[in-house]
Each structure stands twice: as structure tokens, then as C-alpha cells.
Scaffold this motif. Structure first.
Motif, PDB file in Angstrom:
ATOM      1  N   GLY A 138      10.606   4.114   3.249  1.00 19.45           N
ATOM      2  CA  GLY A 138       9.473   4.701   2.335  1.00 19.45           C
ATOM      3  C   GLY A 138       8.310   4.745   3.181  1.00 19.45           C
ATOM      4  O   GLY A 138       8.009   3.945   4.294  1.00 19.45           O
ATOM      5  N   GLY A 139       7.417   5.867   3.000  1.00 23.28           N
ATOM      6  CA  GLY A 139       6.137   5.928   3.810  1.00 23.28           C
ATOM      7  C   GLY A 139       5.288   6.950   3.191  1.00 23.28           C
ATOM      8  O   GLY A 139       5.339   7.482   1.951  1.00 23.28           O
ATOM      9  N   ASP A 140       4.650   7.732   4.176  1.00 21.12           N
ATOM     10  CA  ASP A 140       3.707   8.673   3.958  1.00 21.12           C
ATOM     11  C   ASP A 140       4.546  10.010   3.310  1.00 21.12           C
ATOM     12  O   ASP A 140       4.079  10.934   2.455  1.00 21.12           O
ATOM     13  N   LYS A 141       5.732  10.192   3.873  1.00 20.89           N
ATOM     14  CA  LYS A 141       6.338  11.534   3.572  1.00 20.89           C
ATOM     15  C   LYS A 141       7.159  11.181   2.258  1.00 20.89           C
ATOM     16  O   LYS A 141       8.227  12.028   1.688  1.00 20.89           O
ATOM     17  N   GLY A 142       7.128  10.034   1.657  1.00 17.77           N
ATOM     18  CA  GLY A 142       7.868   9.702   0.587  1.00 17.77           C
ATOM     19  C   GLY A 142       9.193   8.488   0.594  1.00 17.77           C
ATOM     20  O   GLY A 142       9.113   8.068   1.713  1.00 17.77           O
ATOM     21  N   ARG A 167      23.325 -28.248   6.904  1.00 19.31           N
ATOM     22  CA  ARG A 167      22.113 -27.535   7.435  1.00 19.31           C
ATOM     23  C   ARG A 167      22.538 -26.212   7.729  1.00 19.31           C
ATOM     24  O   ARG A 167      23.349 -25.895   8.815  1.00 19.31           O
ATOM     25  N   GLN A 168      22.027 -25.212   7.025  1.00 20.06           N
ATOM     26  CA  GLN A 168      22.522 -23.761   7.197  1.00 20.06           C
ATOM     27  C   GLN A 168      21.690 -23.242   8.281  1.00 20.06           C
ATOM     28  O   GLN A 168      20.384 -23.500   8.585  1.00 20.06           O
ATOM     29  N   TRP A 169      22.398 -22.588   9.658  1.00 22.96           N
ATOM     30  CA  TRP A 169      21.555 -21.935  10.613  1.00 22.96           C
ATOM     31  C   TRP A 169      20.920 -20.663  10.184  1.00 22.96           C
ATOM     32  O   TRP A 169      21.287 -19.922   9.311  1.00 22.96           O
ATOM     33  N   PHE A 170      19.869 -20.393  10.593  1.00 20.99           N
ATOM     34  CA  PHE A 170      19.060 -19.082  10.252  1.00 20.99           C
ATOM     35  C   PHE A 170      18.512 -18.530  11.652  1.00 20.99           C
ATOM     36  O   PHE A 170      18.161 -19.349  12.674  1.00 20.99           O
ATOM     37  N   SER A 171      18.120 -17.175  11.615  1.00 27.28           N
ATOM     38  CA  SER A 171      17.259 -16.611  12.825  1.00 27.28           C
ATOM     39  C   SER A 171      16.098 -16.038  11.970  1.00 27.28           C
ATOM     40  O   SER A 171      15.995 -15.611  11.227  1.00 27.28           O
ATOM     41  N   LYS A 172      14.916 -16.316  12.924  1.00 28.94           N
ATOM     42  CA  LYS A 172      13.611 -15.819  12.298  1.00 28.94           C
ATOM     43  C   LYS A 172      13.435 -14.589  13.113  1.00 28.94           C
ATOM     44  O   LYS A 172      13.170 -14.603  14.501  1.00 28.94           O
ATOM     45  N   LEU A 173      12.845 -13.513  12.354  1.00 20.07           N
ATOM     46  CA  LEU A 173      12.817 -12.253  13.086  1.00 20.07           C
ATOM     47  C   LEU A 173      11.375 -11.762  12.602  1.00 20.07           C
ATOM     48  O   LEU A 173      10.777 -11.922  11.570  1.00 20.07           O
ATOM     49  N   ARG A 174      10.818 -11.163  13.598  1.00 19.50           N
ATOM     50  CA  ARG A 174       9.322 -10.405  13.449  1.00 19.50           C
ATOM     51  C   ARG A 174       9.550  -8.861  13.561  1.00 19.50           C
ATOM     52  O   ARG A 174       9.918  -8.524  14.419  1.00 19.50           O
ATOM     53  N   ILE A 175       9.559  -8.231  12.322  1.00 19.88           N
ATOM     54  CA  ILE A 175       9.634  -6.735  12.640  1.00 19.88           C
ATOM     55  C   ILE A 175       8.521  -6.334  13.548  1.00 19.88           C
ATOM     56  O   ILE A 175       7.379  -6.211  13.351  1.00 19.88           O
ATOM     57  N   SER A 176       9.081  -5.390  14.542  1.00 20.82           N
ATOM     58  CA  SER A 176       8.122  -4.555  15.424  1.00 20.82           C
ATOM     59  C   SER A 176       7.942  -3.311  14.845  1.00 20.82           C
ATOM     60  O   SER A 176       6.759  -2.841  14.971  1.00 20.82           O
ATOM     61  N   GLU A 177       8.845  -2.422  14.678  1.00 25.70           N
ATOM     62  CA  GLU A 177       8.767  -1.027  14.114  1.00 25.70           C
ATOM     63  C   GLU A 177       9.710  -0.467  13.190  1.00 25.70           C
ATOM     64  O   GLU A 177      10.960  -1.097  13.478  1.00 25.70           O
ATOM     65  N   ILE A 178       9.542   0.579  12.574  1.00 22.14           N
ATOM     66  CA  ILE A 178      10.567   1.042  11.610  1.00 22.14           C
ATOM     67  C   ILE A 178      10.823   2.370  12.072  1.00 22.14           C
ATOM     68  O   ILE A 178       9.798   3.311  12.210  1.00 22.14           O
ATOM     69  N   LEU A 179      12.086   2.747  12.485  1.00 20.95           N
ATOM     70  CA  LEU A 179      12.255   4.145  13.278  1.00 20.95           C
ATOM     71  C   LEU A 179      12.974   5.227  12.048  1.00 20.95           C
ATOM     72  O   LEU A 179      14.018   4.504  11.612  1.00 20.95           O
ATOM     73  N   LYS A 186       0.984  -1.190  -0.260  1.00 22.68           N
ATOM     74  CA  LYS A 186       0.051   0.024   0.119  1.00 22.68           C
ATOM     75  C   LYS A 186       0.753   1.288  -0.150  1.00 22.68           C
ATOM     76  O   LYS A 186       2.113   1.308   0.720  1.00 22.68           O
ATOM     77  N   GLU A 187       0.218   2.279  -0.523  1.00 22.99           N
ATOM     78  CA  GLU A 187       1.388   3.513  -0.567  1.00 22.99           C
ATOM     79  C   GLU A 187       1.488   4.103   0.774  1.00 22.99           C
ATOM     80  O   GLU A 187       2.397   4.763   0.869  1.00 22.99           O
ATOM     81  N   ASN A 188       0.382   4.293   1.521  1.00 22.03           N
ATOM     82  CA  ASN A 188       0.559   4.599   2.892  1.00 22.03           C
ATOM     83  C   ASN A 188       1.260   3.957   3.934  1.00 22.03           C
ATOM     84  O   ASN A 188       1.620   4.224   4.884  1.00 22.03           O
ATOM     85  N   SER A 189       1.533   2.527   3.598  1.00 20.24           N
ATOM     86  CA  SER A 189       2.320   1.784   4.580  1.00 20.24           C
ATOM     87  C   SER A 189       3.929   2.188   4.633  1.00 20.24           C
ATOM     88  O   SER A 189       4.372   2.349   3.620  1.00 20.24           O
ATOM     89  N   MET A 190       4.580   2.086   5.821  1.00 17.44           N
ATOM     90  CA  MET A 190       5.978   2.344   5.749  1.00 17.44           C
ATOM     91  C   MET A 190       6.622   1.108   5.528  1.00 17.44           C
ATOM     92  O   MET A 190       6.302   0.053   6.210  1.00 17.44           O
ATOM     93  N   PHE A 191       7.926   1.079   4.787  1.00 19.77           N
ATOM     94  CA  PHE A 191       8.697  -0.026   4.554  1.00 19.77           C
ATOM     95  C   PHE A 191      10.090   0.429   4.488  1.00 19.77           C
ATOM     96  O   PHE A 191      10.493   1.757   4.728  1.00 19.77           O
TER      97      PHE A 191
END
Length: 207
Positions: free
Chosen positions: A77-81, A125-137, A32-37
Motif C-alpha cells: 500500500g502507498g501513494d499509488k494505491g 522460553r521461545q526464541w525470537f528475532s527483532k527486526l527493524r524495517i529499512s525499506e519496502i521495495l 497515514k494515507e501517503n505512507s507506504m506499508f
């Protein structure tokens, strides 16, 4: 003569392939255009993330539930461009929660040299870490305070009280043991006095 009167199928559904299957629309496969990434870099790879996403990255040391700050942000990216870093966006970061550390599926590594009787087979077997994105600052933003921190502190305050109560009980038991020993010693001392008193009486009777 129109296509409808000629018996040909009208071309009103342009989002179908040759087999008649529906194609995915452009809006459904984009954010979405208004979502922050943000575009971050970790483990030598780049990932496009948004709040709430779960990604698997190269292993990061830590335990499940730890908060991890990713400071290598290439683009915001977000509302401000859109802000593109050179190469990083200074002051920007992504806060994520470590869900788990694990290992991927096993792959077979096989080497062979023909006419040399050389074959080597190994698994990996390759090690990996699973992350959950909390917020973008964005630059200048501060991370939000955790709401679940207060109950944990309250539980931690109650734990020492229970631990302190145990030594008091142990001290009471320790005080009771010397008292019991004294009482037993007094009982043993009483018969000795009676025997000592009887012996002189027997001597008098002999005289």
C-alpha cells in the motif's frame, strides 16, 4: 426548549465513554494515507509493517546488523494505491535489519491427571528475532546503497598494512640474531689462536 436552558449537559463531545474518558480518534489509530506499508508473512505469521518499524518474529538465523530480505509480501500500500497478491505480490520485498536474537519470557507448562498421581512441570522460553524495517521495495525497485559501507572498507584496507609491517620487524630481528652469534663465535675463536701460539714457544725454550 434547548438542552442548555434545561440544565442538561450538551452533547458536543461525542468521543467520550460513559466514565468521561476520551476515546482514541479514528485518524490517530490508523496509518497515514501517503505512507507506504506492507503485509508480510514469516514464521507462519503475518505482520503489517512500515519503514522504521521494529517487530519481533520467529527466530531467523544471523548476527546483529545483518540485512534480511523478506520476499513473502501479501499486500502493498502507498501513494499509488493498494496491491493485493494472489497469494504473494511478485517482485515485491521488504528489507529489514536484524537487531538481535533473544528469548521471550518464561512460561510454565504443567500437566496433571487426577487420581493418577501424575504431575509434570516444565518451563519454556521461545526464541525470537527483532527486526527493524529499512525499506519496502515495490516490483522493479532496487535496494538503496548503504552509506556506511565506505568507512568499513577503508578500515579493512588499513588493517593488512599493519599486519604486513609486523613480519618486516620480525625479519629484522631474525637477521640481527645470526650477526650476534657470528660475533660471539669470533670472540671465542681469538683466545684459541693465542694459546696455540704460546705452546710452540714453550717447546723452543726447553730445547
Amino acid at each position: 426548549m434547548s438542552r442548555a436552558h434545561s440544565g442538561l449537559k450538551p452533547i458536543h463531545n461525542a468521543r467520550r465513554d460513559r466514565r468521561g474518558r476520551k476515546r482514541a480518534g479514528i485518524k490517530s489509530c490508523c496509518r497515514k494515507e501517503n505512507s507506504m506499508f506492507a503485509v508480510i508473512q514469516t514464521g507462519g505469521k503475518q505482520y503489517t509493517v512500515a519503514p522504521g518499524d521494529e517487530i519481533s518474529v520467529e527466530k531467523i538465523e544471523g548476527e546483529a546488523g545483518d540485512s534480511i530480505v523478506l520476499e513473502n509480501v501479501l499486500m502493498l500500500g502507498g501513494d499509488k494505491g493498494v496491491t493485493v497478491g494472489a497469494p504473494m505480490v511478485t517482485g515485491a520485498s521488504v528489507v529489514a535489519e536484524l537487531v538481535e536474537n533473544g528469548r521471550g519470557k518464561k512460561i510454565i507448562v504443567f500437566k496433571k491427571r487426577r487420581r493418577q498421581n501424575y504431575r509434570r512441570k516444565a518451563g519454556h522460553r521461545q526464541w525470537f528475532s527483532k527486526l527493524r524495517i529499512s525499506e519496502i521495495l515495490a516490483p522493479g525497485d532496487k535496494p538503496a546503497a548503504k552509506k556506511a559501507a565506505a568507512p568499513k572498507k577503508a578500515a579493512a584496507d588499513n588493517a593488512p598494512a599493519t599486519k604486513k609491517a609486523a613480519p618486516k620487524k620480525a625479519a629484522a630481528k631474525a637477521d640481527a640474531k645470526p650477526a650476534a652469534k657470528k660475533a660471539a663465535a669470533a670472540k671465542k675463536a681469538a683466545p684459541k689462536k693465542s694459546t696455540a701460539a704460546k705452546k710452540p714457544a714453550a717447546k723452543k725454550s726447553e730445547d
